[in-house]
Design a protein around this motif. Structure first.
Motif, PDB file in Angstrom:
ATOM      1  N   CYS A   1      48.559 -14.890 -35.623  1.00 18.30           N
ATOM      2  CA  CYS A   1      49.836 -14.859 -34.908  1.00 18.30           C
ATOM      3  C   CYS A   1      50.908 -15.625 -35.670  1.00 18.30           C
ATOM      4  O   CYS A   1      50.614 -16.627 -36.325  1.00 18.30           O
ATOM      5  N   ARG A   2      52.154 -15.164 -35.560  1.00 18.71           N
ATOM      6  CA  ARG A   2      53.281 -15.871 -36.163  1.00 18.71           C
ATOM      7  C   ARG A   2      53.559 -17.160 -35.405  1.00 18.71           C
ATOM      8  O   ARG A   2      53.939 -18.168 -35.989  1.00 18.71           O
ATOM      9  N   PHE A   3      53.402 -17.140 -34.088  1.00 19.60           N
ATOM     10  CA  PHE A   3      53.738 -18.298 -33.270  1.00 19.60           C
ATOM     11  C   PHE A   3      52.517 -18.805 -32.500  1.00 19.60           C
ATOM     12  O   PHE A   3      51.857 -19.711 -32.941  1.00 19.60           O
ATOM     13  N   TYR A   4      52.194 -18.190 -31.352  1.00 16.11           N
ATOM     14  CA  TYR A   4      51.088 -18.669 -30.520  1.00 16.11           C
ATOM     15  C   TYR A   4      50.162 -17.528 -30.111  1.00 16.11           C
ATOM     16  O   TYR A   4      50.605 -16.406 -29.899  1.00 16.11           O
ATOM     17  N   ASN A   5      48.891 -17.855 -29.949  1.00 18.28           N
ATOM     18  CA  ASN A   5      47.891 -16.916 -29.458  1.00 18.28           C
ATOM     19  C   ASN A   5      47.654 -17.238 -27.989  1.00 18.28           C
ATOM     20  O   ASN A   5      47.208 -18.337 -27.648  1.00 18.28           O
ATOM     21  N   ASN A   6      47.936 -16.272 -27.111  1.00 19.20           N
ATOM     22  CA  ASN A   6      47.730 -16.457 -25.678  1.00 19.20           C
ATOM     23  C   ASN A   6      46.606 -15.529 -25.225  1.00 19.20           C
ATOM     24  O   ASN A   6      46.833 -14.358 -24.941  1.00 19.20           O
ATOM     25  N   SER A   7      45.406 -16.044 -25.220  1.00 15.41           N
ATOM     26  CA  SER A   7      44.218 -15.272 -24.798  1.00 15.41           C
ATOM     27  C   SER A   7      44.082 -13.967 -25.568  1.00 15.41           C
ATOM     28  O   SER A   7      43.814 -12.910 -25.002  1.00 15.41           O
ATOM     29  N   GLY A   8      44.312 -14.014 -26.871  1.00 16.52           N
ATOM     30  CA  GLY A   8      44.121 -12.852 -27.726  1.00 16.52           C
ATOM     31  C   GLY A   8      45.377 -12.048 -28.011  1.00 16.52           C
ATOM     32  O   GLY A   8      45.356 -11.147 -28.833  1.00 16.52           O
ATOM     33  N   THR A   9      46.465 -12.346 -27.347  1.00  9.84           N
ATOM     34  CA  THR A   9      47.735 -11.661 -27.572  1.00  9.84           C
ATOM     35  C   THR A   9      48.727 -12.641 -28.180  1.00  9.84           C
ATOM     36  O   THR A   9      48.849 -13.777 -27.714  1.00  9.84           O
ATOM     37  N   CYS A  10      49.446 -12.201 -29.197  1.00 15.00           N
ATOM     38  CA  CYS A  10      50.428 -13.070 -29.841  1.00 15.00           C
ATOM     39  C   CYS A  10      51.726 -13.097 -29.049  1.00 15.00           C
ATOM     40  O   CYS A  10      52.208 -12.062 -28.591  1.00 15.00           O
ATOM     41  N   VAL A  11      52.260 -14.293 -28.871  1.00 13.56           N
ATOM     42  CA  VAL A  11      53.497 -14.490 -28.122  1.00 13.56           C
ATOM     43  C   VAL A  11      54.395 -15.470 -28.868  1.00 13.56           C
ATOM     44  O   VAL A  11      53.928 -16.270 -29.673  1.00 13.56           O
ATOM     45  N   VAL A  12      55.697 -15.407 -28.597  1.00 13.02           N
ATOM     46  CA  VAL A  12      56.659 -16.317 -29.220  1.00 13.02           C
ATOM     47  C   VAL A  12      56.538 -17.709 -28.605  1.00 13.02           C
ATOM     48  O   VAL A  12      56.647 -18.719 -29.290  1.00 13.02           O
ATOM     49  N   LYS A  13      56.300 -17.769 -27.288  1.00 11.28           N
ATOM     50  CA  LYS A  13      56.082 -19.052 -26.618  1.00 11.28           C
ATOM     51  C   LYS A  13      55.061 -18.865 -25.505  1.00 11.28           C
ATOM     52  O   LYS A  13      54.867 -17.756 -24.999  1.00 11.28           O
ATOM     53  N   CYS A  14      54.419 -19.949 -25.152  1.00 13.44           N
ATOM     54  CA  CYS A  14      53.389 -19.896 -24.115  1.00 13.44           C
ATOM     55  C   CYS A  14      54.040 -19.740 -22.740  1.00 13.44           C
ATOM     56  O   CYS A  14      55.192 -20.136 -22.547  1.00 13.44           O
ATOM     57  N   PRO A  15      53.292 -19.174 -21.763  1.00 10.90           N
ATOM     58  CA  PRO A  15      53.844 -19.011 -20.418  1.00 10.90           C
ATOM     59  C   PRO A  15      54.261 -20.366 -19.843  1.00 10.90           C
ATOM     60  O   PRO A  15      53.509 -21.337 -19.942  1.00 10.90           O
ATOM     61  N   PRO A  16      55.450 -20.444 -19.238  1.00 15.64           N
ATOM     62  CA  PRO A  16      55.931 -21.725 -18.711  1.00 15.64           C
ATOM     63  C   PRO A  16      55.209 -22.131 -17.431  1.00 15.64           C
ATOM     64  O   PRO A  16      54.687 -21.287 -16.700  1.00 15.64           O
TER      65      PRO A  16
ATOM     66  N   TYR B   1      49.389 -25.702 -28.076  1.00 15.83           N
ATOM     67  CA  TYR B   1      48.607 -26.669 -28.846  1.00 15.83           C
ATOM     68  C   TYR B   1      48.032 -25.980 -30.082  1.00 15.83           C
ATOM     69  O   TYR B   1      47.225 -25.046 -29.950  1.00 15.83           O
ATOM     70  N   LEU B   2      48.460 -26.414 -31.258  1.00 15.25           N
ATOM     71  CA  LEU B   2      47.962 -25.887 -32.526  1.00 15.25           C
ATOM     72  C   LEU B   2      47.941 -24.351 -32.573  1.00 15.25           C
ATOM     73  O   LEU B   2      46.918 -23.739 -32.820  1.00 15.25           O
ATOM     74  N   PHE B   3      49.047 -23.724 -32.294  1.00 13.60           N
ATOM     75  CA  PHE B   3      49.213 -22.272 -32.362  1.00 13.60           C
ATOM     76  C   PHE B   3      48.415 -21.519 -31.289  1.00 13.60           C
ATOM     77  O   PHE B   3      48.213 -20.323 -31.387  1.00 13.60           O
ATOM     78  N   GLU B   4      47.967 -22.210 -30.269  1.00 16.44           N
ATOM     79  CA  GLU B   4      47.233 -21.594 -29.168  1.00 16.44           C
ATOM     80  C   GLU B   4      47.903 -21.967 -27.848  1.00 16.44           C
ATOM     81  O   GLU B   4      48.471 -23.046 -27.717  1.00 16.44           O
TER      82      GLU B   4
END
Length: 89
Positions: free
Chosen positions: A39-54, A75-78
């Motif tokens: 992922c360029r930014f963050y991995n959210n349960s297997g899907t790449c996202v720009v930011k984590c869910p607030p 935390y560390l791209f996750e």
């Protein structure tokens, strides 16, 4: 090695050279355009996202921030559900 169409800057779905991977991928994807190798930014349960869910979203009707059920910490791209050890939100 998969050869992707030139417009697929982040790679393409295996065996589908014209189906580009998500723009949030840093490298190729696996089977679906948003299931990235990296992922360029963050991995959210297997899907790449720009930011984590607030943890909070603004409700325009009540004009207040309200807690969400799916908030995660970055935390560390996750995106993680629990704040890691010695860190605090």
């Amino acid at each position: 090695k998969v050869v992707c169409d030139p417009e697929c800057a982040t790679g393409c779905v295996p065996n589908k050279p014209s189906q580009c991977c998500s723009k949030d991928c840093a490298a190729g994807c696996t089977g679906q355009f948003d299931r990235c190798e990296k992922c360029r930014f963050y991995n959210n349960s297997g899907t790449c996202v720009v930011k984590c869910p607030p943890h909070y979203d603004y409700n325009q009707h009540t004009m207040k921030y309200e807690r969400t059920d799916n908030g995660k910490y970055a935390y560390l791209f996750e995106c993680v559900e629990e704040c890691p050890g010695r860190y605090s939100p």
